[in-house]
Scaffold this motif. Structure first.
Motif, PDB file in Angstrom:
ATOM      1  N   UNK A 289       0.934  12.001   7.249  1.00 45.61           N
ATOM      2  CA  UNK A 289       2.375  12.203   7.212  1.00 45.61           C
ATOM      3  C   UNK A 289       3.013  11.688   5.934  1.00 45.61           C
ATOM      4  N   UNK A 290       4.358  11.740   5.912  1.00 49.48           N
ATOM      5  CA  UNK A 290       5.101  11.291   4.736  1.00 49.48           C
ATOM      6  C   UNK A 290       4.888   9.805   4.469  1.00 49.48           C
ATOM      7  N   UNK A 291       4.760   9.026   5.548  1.00 50.53           N
ATOM      8  CA  UNK A 291       4.527   7.592   5.362  1.00 50.53           C
ATOM      9  C   UNK A 291       3.197   7.341   4.647  1.00 50.53           C
ATOM     10  N   UNK A 292       2.202   8.172   4.952  1.00 49.61           N
ATOM     11  CA  UNK A 292       0.918   8.020   4.283  1.00 49.61           C
ATOM     12  C   UNK A 292       1.022   8.281   2.793  1.00 49.61           C
ATOM     13  N   UNK A 293       1.797   9.321   2.419  1.00 49.33           N
ATOM     14  CA  UNK A 293       2.017   9.586   1.000  1.00 49.33           C
ATOM     15  C   UNK A 293       2.656   8.378   0.336  1.00 49.33           C
ATOM     16  N   UNK A 294       3.649   7.815   1.018  1.00 44.72           N
ATOM     17  CA  UNK A 294       4.340   6.649   0.466  1.00 44.72           C
ATOM     18  C   UNK A 294       3.400   5.475   0.236  1.00 44.72           C
ATOM     19  N   UNK A 295       2.505   5.218   1.202  1.00 46.42           N
ATOM     20  CA  UNK A 295       1.573   4.104   1.056  1.00 46.42           C
ATOM     21  C   UNK A 295       0.586   4.337  -0.087  1.00 46.42           C
ATOM     22  N   UNK A 296       0.094   5.567  -0.191  1.00 44.39           N
ATOM     23  CA  UNK A 296      -0.847   5.862  -1.269  1.00 44.39           C
ATOM     24  C   UNK A 296      -0.160   5.745  -2.624  1.00 44.39           C
ATOM     25  N   UNK A 297       1.052   6.275  -2.739  1.00 39.41           N
ATOM     26  CA  UNK A 297       1.791   6.154  -3.993  1.00 39.41           C
ATOM     27  C   UNK A 297       2.117   4.700  -4.308  1.00 39.41           C
ATOM     28  N   UNK A 298       2.412   3.921  -3.267  1.00 39.01           N
ATOM     29  CA  UNK A 298       2.653   2.498  -3.497  1.00 39.01           C
ATOM     30  C   UNK A 298       1.398   1.806  -4.018  1.00 39.01           C
ATOM     31  N   UNK A 299       0.253   2.199  -3.486  1.00 39.96           N
ATOM     32  CA  UNK A 299      -0.999   1.644  -3.994  1.00 39.96           C
ATOM     33  C   UNK A 299      -1.227   2.012  -5.446  1.00 39.96           C
ATOM     34  N   UNK A 300      -0.966   3.273  -5.778  1.00 40.94           N
ATOM     35  CA  UNK A 300      -1.107   3.697  -7.172  1.00 40.94           C
ATOM     36  C   UNK A 300      -0.159   2.916  -8.078  1.00 40.94           C
ATOM     37  N   UNK A 301       1.094   2.764  -7.647  1.00 37.47           N
ATOM     38  CA  UNK A 301       2.066   2.014  -8.455  1.00 37.47           C
ATOM     39  C   UNK A 301       1.664   0.558  -8.626  1.00 37.47           C
ATOM     40  N   UNK A 302       1.093  -0.020  -7.581  1.00 40.77           N
ATOM     41  CA  UNK A 302       0.638  -1.411  -7.671  1.00 40.77           C
ATOM     42  C   UNK A 302      -0.481  -1.550  -8.704  1.00 40.77           C
TER      43      UNK A 302
END
Length: 449
Positions: A289-302
């Motif tokens: 879902x959208x939350x999963x995209x957010x978590x993956x993008x947050x990991x990339x940003x980190x």
């Protein structure tokens, strides 16, 4: 004859001693503050434009408004590099932010007083695309004119941190402005952020170009390199087209920069599709879902933020050319692995690795470009790398989406990673690029002595 940018005054770059680290240099900090303010303004502007376009037309029309800025950006990017070299990067950056400020405040006033059609938003997007084509090469050409070469890796790290901070600040600020006063207020906030960068840029001190890069001397050297013995036939005044061809010839014949541009093109071509389009399709296929995209993008940003922090703290990476090529190769493996993990936490961990490796390789590419390039050509060289990143690589978006629809995420991510690996392997195979080094503190300093 090239218009040389006035220096303020004609002292050493950043008017600071060679040993002063970039994060303690007031001149560099002024540039960083201007960059952060401008980048935050960009974030607010795009949010305001998206909201205004969605409210004013159909989804297809809104998508057209948002996409139209890519056309002048791609068409004019190389010309932007020529302009940055002819008139000086500081002057071009100041002019670009001033134009953006005036245009955005103008559309804010128009939205507050009336309800202009989508054509107004489309016109604004076109102007922004054209201004971006001038702004981006000039921004890339500024660091070697404000700091010693030994500080360029640290400056790349600081720039990465500033970019991450501007996104974190700009997106919520834009959302708050839209919630409080609609698109007009958001456009006004973006205009004020662009205006905030101007006094910082106006007080920026720029080092003069080294005497060896006088335009006539550079042209003579290029003519010699291609076997033209008739130096007297070179006209005193040059055209923009001749400047562009001279820059491309310089880039093609440079033993480090030429191969480096090929590495940039391959790594961006393989990287941007999966991370911008494929990730959403992968998340949908996995049920994250959208939350999963957010978590993956947050990991990339980190991960990317950690890479920027590492460069900011260390300031020097030994064997920069080899490290850049290896991080591209290992980052590609992490991209491919994303498509084969069903668990979201594992995908987030891989995204951290991708961000760390891609952030490090991207920053090293930028630092090597600025270190190896003659400052007189830096705007044109930066425009070529930016054209690959923001002009050609996004063309893979529809192909990535169609391919995932036909064959699923795994083969598409693997193929994209293979293109990235090709860039890394090519970088390792070119001896001059593999052995390229960033200067240490006690090296040449463009006027710093």
């Amino acid at each position: 004859m090239t218009v040389t940018e006035p220096t303020t005054p004609p002292v050493a770059a950043a008017a600071s001693p060679p040993s002063r680290p970039a994060h303690r240099d007031p001149n560099v900090l002024r540039w960083l503050g201007a960059y952060a303010s401008s980048a935050a303004g960009d974030s607010v502007y795009y949010l305001a434009l998206s909201w205004a376009a969605v409210r004013g037309g159909s989804p297809a029309q809104a998508g057209l408004v948002l996409a139209v800025s890519a056309v002048p950006r791609a068409l004019l990017m190389l010309a932007g590099g020529v302009i940055a070299d002819r008139f000086g990067p500081r002057r071009v950056v100041i002019s670009s932010d001033a134009v953006r400020c005036v245009v955005v405040l103008g559309v804010a006033a128009a939205l507050a007083l009336a309800s202009p059609g989508l054509w107004v938003l489309g016109a604004v997007a076109l102007v922004f695309g054209a201004v971006d084509a001038l702004f981006m090469p000039a921004v890339g050409a500024l660091p070697p004119r404000i700091a010693a070469p030994a500080q360029l890796a640290r400056i790349q790290g600081m720039r990465g941190l500033a970019h991450r901070a501007s996104v974190l600040v700009g997106a919520p600020l834009g959302g708050l402005a839209v919630a409080l006063g609609g698109s007009a207020t958001a456009f006004g906030a973006a205009g004020l952020l662009f205006a905030l960068s101007l006094p910082l840029l106006l007080t920026l001190r720029i080092a003069p170009l080294p005497a060896a890069t006088d335009e006539d001397a550079v042209r003579d050297a290029v003519r010699d390199a291609v076997g033209d013995a008739v130096r007297d036939a070179v006209p005193e005044k040059t055209t923009a087209l001749r400047d562009l061809t001279d820059g491309l010839r310089y880039l093609r014949r440079h033993r480090v920069l030429g191969p480096l541009m090929i590495v940039v093109a391959l790594s961006d071509l393989g990287f941007v599709g999966p991370l911008n389009v494929g990730l959403a399709l992968l998340s949908d296929a996995r049920g994250w879902g959208a939350a999963g995209i957010g978590w993956v993008l947050a990991g990339f940003g980190t991960g990317a933020g950690a890479a920027s922090l590492l460069l900011t703290v260390r300031g020097h990476i030994p064997r920069a050319g080899a490290v850049m090529a290896w991080t591209i190769t290992l980052g590609a493996a992490s991209i491919a692995a994303l498509a084969y993990v069903p668990q979201l936490p594992v995908a987030v961990a891989l995204a951290v690795c991708v961000g760390l490796l891609a952030g490090l390789s991207g920053s090293l590419c930028g630092a090597l470009t600025q270190t190896e390039c003659d400052p007189a050509y830096l705007g044109r060289v930066t425009s070529v790398s930016t054209l690959f990143s923001l002009g050609f690589a996004p063309l893979s978006f529809p192909l990535t989406g169609a391919a995932v629809g036909l064959w699923g995420p795994a083969p598409v991510f693997t193929a994209s990673a293979a293109i990235c690996v090709l860039g890394g392997v090519y970088g390792l195979s070119v001896r001059s690029l593999r052995r390229a080094e960033l200067p240490r503190t006690a090296t040449r300093t463009q006027g710093l002595s």
